[in-house]
Structures are given as structure tokens and as C-alpha cells.
Design a protein around this motif. Structure first.
Motif, short mmCIF file in Angstrom:
data_model
loop_
_atom_site.label_atom_id
_atom_site.label_comp_id
_atom_site.label_asym_id
_atom_site.label_seq_id
_atom_site.Cartn_x
_atom_site.Cartn_y
_atom_site.Cartn_z
N ARG A 34 0.62 6.81 6.50
CA ARG A 34 -0.56 6.36 5.77
C ARG A 34 -0.25 5.23 4.80
NH1 ARG A 34 -2.39 11.57 3.41
NH2 ARG A 34 -1.44 12.35 5.33
N LEU A 35 -1.31 4.57 4.38
CA LEU A 35 -1.15 3.64 3.27
C LEU A 35 -2.29 3.87 2.30
CD1 LEU A 35 -2.73 0.22 3.62
CD2 LEU A 35 -2.59 1.54 5.70
N GLY A 67 0.79 -1.22 0.00
CA GLY A 67 0.00 0.00 0.00
C GLY A 67 0.82 1.27 0.00
N HIS A 68 2.09 1.15 -0.43
CA HIS A 68 2.94 2.34 -0.49
C HIS A 68 2.88 2.88 -1.92
CE1 HIS A 68 4.92 -1.31 -1.61
NE2 HIS A 68 5.87 -0.65 -2.25
N GLY A 84 -4.68 11.95 0.64
CA GLY A 84 -5.59 10.82 0.78
C GLY A 84 -4.98 9.62 1.49
N GLY A 85 -5.60 8.48 1.29
CA GLY A 85 -5.14 7.25 1.90
C GLY A 85 -5.77 7.03 3.27
N SER A 86 -5.29 5.95 3.90
CA SER A 86 -5.84 5.57 5.19
C SER A 86 -4.84 5.94 6.28
CB SER A 86 -6.10 4.06 5.18
OG SER A 86 -6.08 3.56 6.48
N SER A 100 -7.50 7.05 -3.07
CA SER A 100 -6.52 5.97 -2.95
C SER A 100 -5.62 5.95 -4.16
CB SER A 100 -7.23 4.62 -2.81
OG SER A 100 -7.37 4.02 -4.08
N GLY A 101 -4.44 5.42 -3.96
CA GLY A 101 -3.42 5.43 -5.00
C GLY A 101 -3.84 4.70 -6.26
#
Lengths: 618, 163
Positions: A523-524, A459-460, A540-542, A578-579
Motif C-alpha cells: 500500500r501507499l 507515500g511511505h 488504511g491507504g491505497s 491516509s498517513g
């Protein structure tokens, strides 16, 4: 006016002529070629004194004044060569004026022969004339040349006056890549300046504006260009030249970025000066909502998108009953009313989610890995959108990286796929980095061997900086027995002989705390975008605690001590980004699709982060 | 464009150049060929004893141009690129601005692209990171802005200076 020419010409004429009155066109009988000139079209007549240094003009006729725009009193006493200079401010002969002709003229003049030929001249205003020129030496009774008579008929010259067309600069680091367009060097900038800032004897005065802009200013950074523009009026006016900023853009951000921006600039008629400024300062960055037509059905989550030119391409995802799907959808943002279109492709790859989709430099894209119906995948497929019948083609390789999902990828140089990290079938996290060169006929996966690797993660994001550097940020990383959200930034320079990951900033500072208040929380599954100049924007991201993260952060790894800054962006940010469902279109718009907090499964309401003001001039 | 009939002639041909101040310089054909302008002129006239007049170039500048061309012709296949680069750097290292500009004008007229490139790159390097006042010193240019204009320019260009 001295006596000898009048006497000589009086012998030759067959009707009366009034040489001393400029208003009339004398009708001399000087031999066939000249007669033909007179009869075929209005002729300019110039007489120069051959015995004085530099052959000054002593007579011009009315037609000369009318055609060239120069008044008699402006040209008497000067040598004719000013006719070869484009515009009255030019200090040197126009490059396209054929030196062979000039050499020939010199030869004829020095040896006393008649000369006949065509030559490029310019009117006072700068417009070109093709000049059919006949020069005849006039002798006195002793046979010594005392004057030259020039009879010129003209026609409009219709050709490209951009002297630098076709001049290609050698490629070297920091060099300019210039293919200058036809209307590049307009006369406008020359006429605006007040030339009182430096003495006429100063050598800088003789350097043409064209050389200053193309050869010197275009090599400078915006900072130095504007500093130079603050020096005096002449330089200020040069820095107002659109073409200069186009060249500066090419020079500082490279050809690839420039080509992407050029298609946007052309389409929206943006000023290059503004583009460079706004992409440097990001002062115009704003969130916008974008409503599009069509729909992505059957709806899915965990798909991947990438940008190909002005198009957003979507592939795969998790559909109903959590089954992986393998549909391909395209959204062309250049259309007036963009809408999702399902592409009927030949041989779609197996359905998957948690994969990566990346756009190559032409119209192609590549998918890698992800979670399929029967477990994790490590295959790679390429699709060419420009094909009449787009077909996914597997990249067949004998050895492949371990199958994985939630890895990160990026494209180096428009042609090389790099993947890193991710999660394996067993649930273990990876920390490897692989490169696949898609320009080769038989591409081979190569592991990038490093002596030290950052902690394994999923998730990077991987972002490309310039031509040969990649930046890794965030993700869920192994930390001892735990997995924690990371805020670490690492960079790898692939042009180095011994490639290695370098730590840039993050939580690995003494005490484990970042000293910077504007550092983004770990974050991821966030979005990371590369800007021209090697900067990275992240949002963004979590993040921990399920807070909604609304800020946009920017990092310049080229700084001595790279520090995160908060980027102030106008407008309303999407609640989640998200990415895998974000991509940068046209170098200027970050399009965000879907998200976990949205009801919009059809993907008709998109958000975009416009980096510059895309409302052009008309 | 006609080339000289054979290479022997090319080897033996000496090209005469006349500077603004009527000084005659004699150079090898290969050296003259570094200049696109001279190349074009010679293609038309062939090997001639007449000196080609260069009205705008002084003997001092012409000498420097010839020095550059002669070195580069001889270095072509014999000296490493790195050493040529070092020589170029030495050539411009202590050159004053005026000479640099005069050389640019001459090299542009003679169409010796590498020399134009070198001169311009040198000037660009000297411009790098300088303040406005320093730039005025370097170019011997007077400030011809009114105070109001100067303020306006400063506001317009703040963005590039990270303000």
C-alpha cells in the motif's frame, strides 16, 4: 516490679504516686524541664529497665496508650525503637527518623546524661508524631543507673512522609526514571498481606515492601511482575499497587511515553495497571466516531496534520481550484466540546500540499517540503503554539535536501526531524534520508549516508521506535522500470556507528510472496502509528484494485522473526485513512481526518482508533 | 550539617562501627562517608572513639558492605567505570539470595544508594523470565494460595504472558 525504682522515685516525689497502677499519671517533681512538660500538655511516660539487655519497657502510662495506639501489654518487654517504625509491619526504622538524634540518645544513655530533643515517632496506625522527648537516668543508692525515665510530649507532625521524594536515579540504559509523588507509598498494601508465606527468620521478610516495589519490581517487565505476583500473597498484594505499575510503565516505555500517558491518566483518572495491560494487549482497541465543532474553511484536501499535546494541528492543503493554501487550524481534544479554531499566525509559510507536518516534544511543530504555487519546496518552518502570538519561523539553512512532495517524516527524540524519499519536480522518486537537529541554534541538514538504500519511493511512512530507531514501511516504490505498491519494512538504528537500512519483512522473501497470511497487502498513503514498546500499527491507504481495506495490522520488530498480525478492533472503521491526515494524540488515540471517500469536507466528523479504554474511574 | 574541621582530620579520622554481634570494625572516614546515615551521624558527633552501633547488621554482612565501600572509594578516580562494573558483577555473581537480601536491608539502613541499586538489580536479573515455581525456589517462599485463588491469579495475569 523491683524495689529500687519505687524507692528512688519515692524520694523525689512530692505527692503520692502509684507507679504500679498504669491508670494514673504520677506527678513527680523531677526538675524544671520535666515539670514544664507536665504542665504544658498531656505527657506520655515510659520507664525502661537500664540493666537489662536492650532496655525493655517496664511501664507506660495511660496517655502513652491513648496517644500512640499501642496497648501496654503490646509494648512491655520491648525496646522503644518500635516507635520509629512506621506501622506495625515495618521492619526497619523510618528513613526520616534522624539518626543524629538516635546517636545522641545512645551517647547520653551510655554516659548517664539527661537527654532532651525532638524525634519523629509513629503511632500504631502509621501516622506521624513529633515527639519532644526528655530522658532521665534513674540511679540507685550506689549511683548505678538502673532505669531510664522517658517523658514525652507530642505534637502532630505535618510533613511529607514519602521517603523517596528527591531521590533521582542515575540515568543508564534500562534504568528507572523515578520522581515519586507524595502519596506514592501508602500503607494500604502493607496491611492487606497475610504474612504466613515465609518464615520470619527469612531475610526477605526484613526487606521492606517499599524496597521490593521501588527497587526491584519496578525494574521488571509486566510478565515478570505478574509471575512474581503469582508466588504468594505478599507479592500478589504488592503487584496490586498502582504506583508499581506507574514505575513499570516509566521503566519499559521510557520517560517521554510516560509523560504523554501521565497527562491522559491524570485527566481521565485511569488506573496505571490497566493502562499497562491495555497498551500491551490492545484488547480494548476500538473505533469511535467523534463529532467536533467549528469547521475547516475554506475546505481543502491533501492537508497535513500532527498532534501537539492534546491538540490536532492542521496546515496547508489543496483548496478550491487546486490552489495551495496556508491556513493553520487547531482542534483541542481536551476541551469538553472540541472545535476547530483558525489560528491567526504571523508570517505563514507559503501554501502547499503533499508536505509533512510533525509535532516536536514541546508545544512546537515543523512543516517541511510539499508542492507550492510555483513548484516543489524544501523549506522548513517551525510554529510554537504556546506563544501569545504564534509565529511561523523559517529554519534558515544553507544547504537543504532536494525539494519534494509526498515524502515521509518523523521526529526522533522529540527534537530531530527526519525526512526520507518523496517525489521531485522532475517526477523522479527519491531514496535519501536527511536529519535536521532543531535543538541547535543554527540547524543544519545532514544526510544520513548509507551503503545501501531501499528502492526510492513516495507515500511511505516513517515511524520512530524508542529513542533511536526508525521504521520505514510501504509506499509506491521503484521496481525496475515500474512503480509498485510496496509491503517492505526496513529499520535503521541511528545510534549505530555505521548506520544502515536493515530489511525486516515484506515482499523480498524467496518467491516474492509473504509466507504470512496476515501480512497487510502492499500500500501507499496509509497510516502508521508507533506504540510503546516499539510496535507499529498500520491501516488504511491505497491498495491495489481499489478494494476497501478495513483491517488493522500490528508488527513487533523486536521479535526474532517479526511477523505481521491482524489486530482485532471493535467498532466501525473509517472507509479511508491516509498517513498525512492521521495523528496519534496523547499516546492513546489515533485521530483520522477526512479521506477520499467522504463527503465531509468540513472535517466535523472524525474517526479515532482508541488504543485503550479511556473511560476512567471516579 | 557540620563537616569535619579540616581535611587532615578527615584523613586521620577512623570510624568505628559495631555490628549486631558486637564485633568492631574500623574504617576510614572516606569509606564511612559512602553511607548517608553514617555521614549524618558523624556530622553531629564529629570524630569519635565511640563505636556507632548497628543493631540490625551482622558482622558478616557489615564486612561485605565495608568491602564494597572501600573498593568504591579507592576506585573513584583511579579505576575505569568498566572495571568497576566488572568488580561489582564479580561481587554478586555467586552470592546467595539470603546474603543479597541481608545486604539490601543493611545498605538501605545505611543509605548507600549505589549498593542498594546493585543488589536490587542483581535480584531483578535473577527474577527475569523465571516461572512461578522457580521463583518460589529462589525466594524460599511457600505457596499460600488456595487452588481457587491460584486459578484466579492465573486468569488475571494471562495477559502478560502473551496468552
Amino acid at each position: 516490679m523491683d524495689e529500687s525504682p519505687k524507692k528512688e522515685l519515692a524520694v523525689r516525689r512530692n505527692t503520692s504516686s502509684h507507679l504500679h497502677r498504669k491508670e494514673e499519671t504520677p506527678s513527680w517533681h523531677l526538675g524544671a524541664p520535666v515539670d514544664i512538660f507536665f504542665r504544658s500538655s498531656p505527657c506520655r511516660i515510659v520507664v525502661v529497665n537500664a540493666q537489662e539487655l536492650d532496655h525493655p519497657i517496664i511501664y507506660v502510662n495511660l496517655i502513652f496508650e491513648q496517644v500512640t495506639g499501642y496497648r501496654a501489654d503490646e509494648v512491655l518487654g520491648r525496646n522503644c525503637r518500635f516507635l520509629q517504625y512506621q506501622g506495625s509491619f515495618a521492619k526497619t526504622r523510618y528513613p526520616l527518623v534522624d539518626i543524629r538524634i538516635l546517636t545522641e540518645i545512645c551517647r547520653c544513655l551510655s554516659e548517664g546524661f539527661d537527654f532532651e530533643g525532638e524525634r519523629l515517632n509513629f503511632r500504631k496506625g502509621g501516622s506521624p508524631l513529633m515527639n519532644r522527648l526528655y530522658i532521665k537516668p534513674i540511679c540507685n543508692d550506689e549511683g548505678i543507673i538502673t532505669h531510664f525515665l522517658g517523658v514525652q510530649s507530642f505534637k502532630e507532625a505535618n510533613f511529607d512522609l514519602s521517603p523517596l521524594r528527591g531521590l533521582v536515579w542515575k540515568k543508564s540504559s534500562g534504568a528507572i526514571h523515578t520522581h515519586i509523588l507524595g502519596d506514592m507509598y501508602s500503607q494500604k498494601s502493607l496491611f492487606v498481606h497475610r504474612d504466613c508465606s515465609f518464615k520470619k527468620c527469612c531475610p526477605l521478610y526484613k526487606v521492606s515492601d517499599e524496597v521490593l516495589v521501588v527497587n526491584i519490581l519496578a525494574r521488571l517487565t509486566p510478565k515478570d511482575v505478574t509471575s512474581l505476583g503469582s508466588v504468594c500473597h505478599r507479592f500478589y498484594n504488592l503487584t496490586k499497587d498502582e504506583s508499581l505499575w506507574k514505575l513499570v510503565c516509566q521503566n519499559i516505555w521510557g520517560q517521554e511515553t510516560f509523560s504523554i500517558l501521565e497527562s491522559v491518566a491524570r485527566r481521565r483518572r485511569l488506573w496505571w495497571g490497566k493502562i499497562v495491560r491495555e497498551l500491551t494487549t490492545l484488547e480494548a482497541a476500538a473505533w469511535r466516531k467523534l463529532t467536533v465543532g467549528g469547521s475547516v474553511e475554506p475546505s481543502c484536501i491533501n492537508f497535513s496534520v500532527c498532534a501537539v499535546g492534546s491538540k490536532v494541528v492542521l496546515f496547508g492543503g489543496e483548496g478550491v481550484n487546486m490552489q495551495p493554501v496556508n491556513d493553520t487550524f487547531v482542534l483541542d481534544l481536551n476541551e469538553d466540546c472540541p472545535e476547530w479554531t483558525h489560528i491567526n499566525v504571523n508570517s505563514a509559510p507559503p501554501g502547499r500540499w503533499g508536505h509533512t507536518l510533525s509535532g516536536l516534544s514541546d508545544s512546537r511543530l515543523v512543516v517541511f517540503g510539499g508542492c507550492g504555487r510555483n513548484g516543489l519546496l524544501n523549506d522548513a518552518f517551525v510554529l510554537d503554539l504556546d506563544e501569545p502570538q504564534p509565529t511561523w519561523r523559517e529554519v534558515s539553512c544553507s544547504t537543504r535536501p532536494l525539494p519534494r512532495s509526498w515524502h515521509s517524516s518523523c521526529i526522533l527524540d522529540g527534537t530531530k526531524l527526519i525526512v526520507s524519499g518523496g517525489c521531485t519536480d522532475s517526477g523522479a522518486l527519491l531514496s535519501d534520508t536527511f536529519l535536521l537537529d532543531l535543538t541547535m541554534e543554527k540547524p543544519v541538514w545532514k544526510e544520513i549516508n548509507v551503503s545501501w538504500r531501499p528502492p526510492s519511493r513516495l507515500g511511505h511512512t516513517l515511524s520512530v521506535l524508542g529513542n533511536h530507531k526508525i521504521l520505514m514501511y510501504g509506499g509506491l516504490a521503484t521496481s525496475g522500470p515500474l512503480r509498485l505498491r510496496s509491503s517492505d519494512v526496513y529499520i535503521m538504528d541511528l545510534s549505530e556507528e555505521e548506520t544502515r537500512w536493515k530489511y525486516v519483512t515484506g515482499s523480498m522473501l524467496p518467491g516474492g510472496v509473504s509466507t504470512c497470511n496476515s501480512a497487510p497487502p502492499p500500500r501507499l498513503d496509509h497510516a502508521a502509528v508507533s506504540l510503546p514498546g516499539g510496535r507499529v500499527v498500520v491501516f488504511g491507504g491505497s491498495i491495489a484494485g481499489s478494494r476497501l481495506e478495513t483491517k488493522v495490522y500490528i508488527l513487533d520488530p523486536m521479535e526474532e522473526k517479526p511477523t505481521w498480525r491482524i489486530l482485532y478492533v471493535q467498532g466501525r472503521q473509517p472507509k479511508y485513512a491516509s498517513g498525512h491526515s492521521t495523528c496519534l494524540v496523547g499516546g492513546t488515540r489515533v485521530v483520522v481526518l477526512g479521506g477520499h471517500h467522504t463527503e465531509d469536507w468540513m472535517l466535523t466528523e472524525l474517526h479515532e482508533l482508541c488504543l485503550i479504554n479511556l473511560k476512567g474511574t471516579d | 550539617m557540620a563537616e569535619l574541621p579540616n581535611t587532615t582530620m578527615a584523613n586521620e579520622c577512623k570510624v568505628k562501627l559495631k555490628s549486631k554481634d558486637d564485633k568492631i570494625f574500623e574504617v576510614e572516614y572516606a569509606v564511612a562517608m559512602q553511607s548517608q546515615t553514617l555521614k549524618n551521624a558523624l556530622a553531629h558527633t564529629g570524630c569519635t572513639d565511640t563505636a556507632l552501633p548497628l543493631h540490625d547488621i551482622s558482622s558478616q554482612i557489615l564486612a561485605k558492605v565495608i568491602e564494597y565501600c572501600e573498593y568504591h572509594v579507592n576506585a573513584a578516580n583511579t579505576i575505569s567505570e568498566k572495571d568497576v562494573k566488572t568488580w561489582d558483577e564479580e561481587l554478586v555473581k555467586h552470592m546467595d539470595q539470603d546474603t543479597l537480601f541481608r545486604l539490601i536491608v543493611a545498605a538501605k539502613y545505611l543509605e548507600i544508594h549505589n549498593l542498594v541499586d546493585l543488589m536490587c538489580k542483581t535480584i531483578a536479573d535473577r527474577i527475569k523470565d523465571k516461572s512461578v515455581e522457580e521463583l518460589r525456589e529462589i525466594f524460599h517462599v511457600q505457596n499460600d494460595f488456595t487452588p481457587e485463588e491460584e486459578e484466579q491469579v492465573r486468569r488475571e495475569t494471562k495477559w502478560a504472558h502473551g496468552e
